[in-house]
Design a protein around this motif. Structure first.
Motif, PDB file in Angstrom:
ATOM      1  N   VAL A 167       0.842  -1.205   0.000  1.00 40.84           N
ATOM      2  CA  VAL A 167       0.000   0.000   0.000  1.00 40.84           C
ATOM      3  C   VAL A 167       0.879   1.257   0.000  1.00 40.84           C
ATOM      4  CG1 VAL A 167      -1.630   1.359   1.403  1.00 40.84           C
ATOM      5  CG2 VAL A 167      -1.959  -1.114   1.118  1.00 40.84           C
ATOM      6  N   VAL A 168       0.565   2.155  -0.919  1.00 38.54           N
ATOM      7  CA  VAL A 168       1.245   3.458  -0.969  1.00 38.54           C
ATOM      8  C   VAL A 168       0.238   4.488  -0.443  1.00 38.54           C
ATOM      9  CG1 VAL A 168       2.348   5.159  -2.486  1.00 38.54           C
ATOM     10  CG2 VAL A 168       2.527   2.700  -3.014  1.00 38.54           C
ATOM     11  N   PRO A 169       0.390   4.934   0.814  1.00 37.79           N
ATOM     12  CA  PRO A 169      -0.666   5.759   1.425  1.00 37.79           C
ATOM     13  C   PRO A 169      -0.983   7.038   0.660  1.00 37.79           C
ATOM     14  CG  PRO A 169       0.909   5.034   3.078  1.00 37.79           C
ATOM     15  CD  PRO A 169       1.485   4.649   1.756  1.00 37.79           C
ATOM     16  N   GLY A 170       0.015   7.640   0.008  1.00 31.76           N
ATOM     17  CA  GLY A 170      -0.260   8.908  -0.676  1.00 31.76           C
ATOM     18  C   GLY A 170      -0.601   8.741  -2.146  1.00 31.76           C
ATOM     19  N   LEU A 171      -0.837   7.513  -2.588  1.00 33.82           N
ATOM     20  CA  LEU A 171      -1.047   7.264  -4.027  1.00 33.82           C
ATOM     21  C   LEU A 171      -2.125   8.160  -4.629  1.00 33.82           C
ATOM     22  CD1 LEU A 171      -0.147   5.399  -6.401  1.00 33.82           C
ATOM     23  CD2 LEU A 171      -2.071   3.923  -5.825  1.00 33.82           C
ATOM     24  N   LEU A 172      -3.239   8.290  -3.936  1.00 33.98           N
ATOM     25  CA  LEU A 172      -4.324   9.140  -4.444  1.00 33.98           C
ATOM     26  C   LEU A 172      -4.420  10.449  -3.653  1.00 33.98           C
ATOM     27  CD1 LEU A 172      -7.119   6.513  -5.219  1.00 33.98           C
ATOM     28  CD2 LEU A 172      -5.513   7.563  -6.800  1.00 33.98           C
ATOM     29  N   GLY A 173      -3.418  10.700  -2.810  1.00 34.97           N
ATOM     30  CA  GLY A 173      -3.389  11.940  -2.037  1.00 34.97           C
ATOM     31  C   GLY A 173      -4.447  11.954  -0.942  1.00 34.97           C
ATOM     32  N   ASP A 174      -4.839  13.144  -0.536  1.00 36.80           N
ATOM     33  CA  ASP A 174      -5.863  13.295   0.512  1.00 36.80           C
ATOM     34  C   ASP A 174      -7.242  13.228  -0.158  1.00 36.80           C
ATOM     35  OD1 ASP A 174      -3.747  13.587   2.196  1.00 36.80           O
ATOM     36  OD2 ASP A 174      -4.087  15.698   2.662  1.00 36.80           O
ATOM     37  N   VAL A 175      -7.709  12.031  -0.387  1.00 32.50           N
ATOM     38  CA  VAL A 175      -8.977  11.865  -1.115  1.00 32.50           C
ATOM     39  C   VAL A 175     -10.161  12.304  -0.255  1.00 32.50           C
ATOM     40  CG1 VAL A 175      -8.348   9.968  -2.679  1.00 32.50           C
ATOM     41  CG2 VAL A 175      -9.135   9.461  -0.360  1.00 32.50           C
ATOM     42  N   ILE A 176     -11.252  12.632  -0.918  1.00 37.61           N
ATOM     43  CA  ILE A 176     -12.482  12.979  -0.203  1.00 37.61           C
ATOM     44  C   ILE A 176     -13.129  11.699   0.317  1.00 37.61           C
ATOM     45  CG2 ILE A 176     -14.851  13.834  -0.523  1.00 37.61           C
ATOM     46  CD1 ILE A 176     -13.788  16.048  -2.192  1.00 37.61           C
TER      47      ILE A 176
END
Ligand code: GLU
Length: 282
Positions: A167-176
């Motif tokens: 898992v790459v925690p920032g892959l989609l950034g701070d998603v809604i």
């Protein structure tokens, strides 16, 4: 015991791409004591059309993809998503965001290096740590992906096709995680419901593979079980484009009307179907 699910949005007719997705989930659960359930992803009420619930079930039944139990509707489960959001607020891993879409786009054009995700630029974190929130706007709620990463440590998931994925925690950034108009999001609702319906194997198109990184983070934060995953290829048209809901010709109902049998349609609902013979691999 295996439990899989098919999670269509009642925003259009079932087409060959959906039929393939449903078939993958159905086939995986096609063993004694296994279950295949249907869940309508209908939280975005602005796009839902009431007639599609029954149309989708009629097409599934016609294809012989019979489901267990009553289909769930996410619109009836909003309080469960609210509860999960409260839990995340208490943990301090979400923050309110007051930006409009236009403001986010504006901000991105001013950044020398906008953060990039697999599907384009990511939210630049404008409202993270905001001191003076505007009083006249309702906020959306975003995942604080850095804070979440620091809490969960290293995570992975197992995919039957793609193997073990870190898992790459920032892959989609701070998603809604909660839209201001509907109070929830696909990510939050799917994670809560996969746990509530005791889904052991989540099967879906590989376009949603990046989303699974978010889902694993949410499962860990909310203390929910980890399902197995299978992200399958998508059915495309002759030019390699994903099938669009608006393309009537690929709708199951149209193929039915043309006189095709369920077996024929099920054969067509396959990623290789539209590949011209001379291009197919040996
Ligand atoms: N509603 C999504 C779709 O039709 C499926 C999402 C999921 O299976 O998690 O592609």
């Amino acid at each position: 015991m295996i439990t899989t699910r098919f999670a269509p949005s009642p925003t259009g007719k079932l087409h060959l791409g959906h039929a393939y997705a449903a078939k993958v989930a159905y086939d995986l659960a096609n063993k004694e004591e296994s279950r295949f359930v249907v869940r309508f992803e209908d939280i975005d009420y602005t796009r839902v059309r009431p007639e599609f619930y029954q149309d989708i079930l009629d097409d599934l039944a016609w294809l012989g993809l019979s489901w267990n139990g009553e289909p769930w509707k996410q619109q009836e489960r909003l309080k469960h998503y609210e509860k999960a959001l409260e839990q995340l607020k208490e943990m301090g891993v979400v923050y309110p965001c007051y930006c409009t879409r236009r403001e986010v786009e504006e901000e991105l054009t001013h950044l020398a290096q906008a953060p990039q995700g697999p599907e384009g630029p990511l939210y630049p974190g404008t409202c993270r740590g905001l001191k003076n929130p505007p009083r006249d706007r309702e906020p959306a709620w975003r995942l604080d992906s850095k804070k979440a990463a620091s809490l969960i440590g290293s995570l992975s998931f197992q995919d039957q096709i793609h193997g073990n994925i870190k898992v790459v925690p920032g892959l989609l950034g701070d998603v809604i995680l909660a839209r201001k108009d509907i109070g929830t999001s696909y990510h939050l609702a799917v994670v809560v419901d996969d746990a509530a319906q005791k889904i052991t194997h989540v099967t879906r198109g590989e376009d949603l593979l990046p989303s699974t990184h978010i889902h694993r983070i949410l499962q860990k934060l909310l203390g929910l079980p980890e399902p197995q995953y299978l992200h399958h290829e998508l059915v495309t048209d002759q030019s390699g484009e994903r099938l669009a809901k608006r393309n009537e010709a690929q709708a199951i109902a149209s193929l039915r009307k043309k006189g095709l049998s369920a077996e024929e349609v099920k054969k067509m609902a396959h990623p290789d179907f539209y590949t011209p013979p001379h291009q197919s691999s040996p």
